[in-house]
Write a protein that holds these residues in place. Structure first.
Motif, mmCIF file in Angstrom:
data_model
loop_
_atom_site.group_PDB
_atom_site.id
_atom_site.type_symbol
_atom_site.label_atom_id
_atom_site.label_comp_id
_atom_site.label_asym_id
_atom_site.label_seq_id
_atom_site.Cartn_x
_atom_site.Cartn_y
_atom_site.Cartn_z
ATOM 1 N N GLN A 67 -7.317 19.456 68.077
ATOM 2 C CA GLN A 67 -6.492 19.307 69.274
ATOM 3 C C GLN A 67 -5.289 20.245 69.208
ATOM 4 O O GLN A 67 -4.958 20.911 70.189
ATOM 5 N N ILE A 70 -6.250 23.856 69.991
ATOM 6 C CA ILE A 70 -6.438 24.081 71.432
ATOM 7 C C ILE A 70 -5.081 24.186 72.128
ATOM 8 O O ILE A 70 -4.842 25.093 72.934
ATOM 9 N N LEU A 89 -6.606 20.875 79.773
ATOM 10 C CA LEU A 89 -6.363 20.723 78.331
ATOM 11 C C LEU A 89 -6.490 19.261 77.905
ATOM 12 O O LEU A 89 -7.011 18.960 76.827
ATOM 13 N N GLN A 92 -10.143 18.588 77.620
ATOM 14 C CA GLN A 92 -10.702 19.255 76.439
ATOM 15 C C GLN A 92 -10.344 18.531 75.152
ATOM 16 O O GLN A 92 -11.158 18.433 74.249
ATOM 17 N N THR A 93 -9.103 18.068 75.059
ATOM 18 C CA THR A 93 -8.626 17.459 73.812
ATOM 19 C C THR A 93 -8.864 15.959 73.753
ATOM 20 O O THR A 93 -8.795 15.367 72.681
#
Length: 117
Positions: A67, A70, A89, A92-93
């Motif tokens: 994480q 990213i 984001l 994604q995380t």
């Protein structure tokens, strides 16, 4: 040392929190119950139940190295990304959008501190 026949008490579910609030009452006076007034400014209170769920706060969760990688890559591209990028984001995380927004704010602060040294 306990014996095998000893009963272990079971934990009960958490109770709702209670708080008290002062009630403004023009007709009430500290001496209304016939007692002396020793400078006390005690006023009657009203009990109000506040559900525990409303007050509960989630525990702090550390970001995983993946994480952080990213988020750091995104920070290198833009230190203050727009909301749509932060939302992407967050997906994604797997972090809440609020955590991503806070992370960027804290990271900008860290960058300013390091710049000043």
């Amino acid at each position: 040392e306990g014996t095998p026949d000893e009963v272990i008490p079971q934990l009960s579910p958490p109770k709702k929190r209670r708080c008290t609030t002062t009630v403004a009452n023009e007709e009430w006076s500290p001496c209304s119950d016939g007692g002396d007034d020793h400078g006390s400014s005690v006023k009657p209170v009203e009990e109000v139940e506040i559900p525990t769920e409303a007050k509960s706060k989630s525990c702090r969760q550390r970001k995983t190295p993946e994480q952080l990688e990213i988020l750091e890559e995104a920070f290198q591209e833009d230190t203050n990304p727009p909301k749509d990028v932060r939302e992407k984001l967050a997906q994604q995380t797997g972090l809440p959008i609020k955590s991503v927004t806070s992370w960027f704010s804290n990271r900008r602060s860290k960058a300013r501190r390091q710049e000043g040294c």
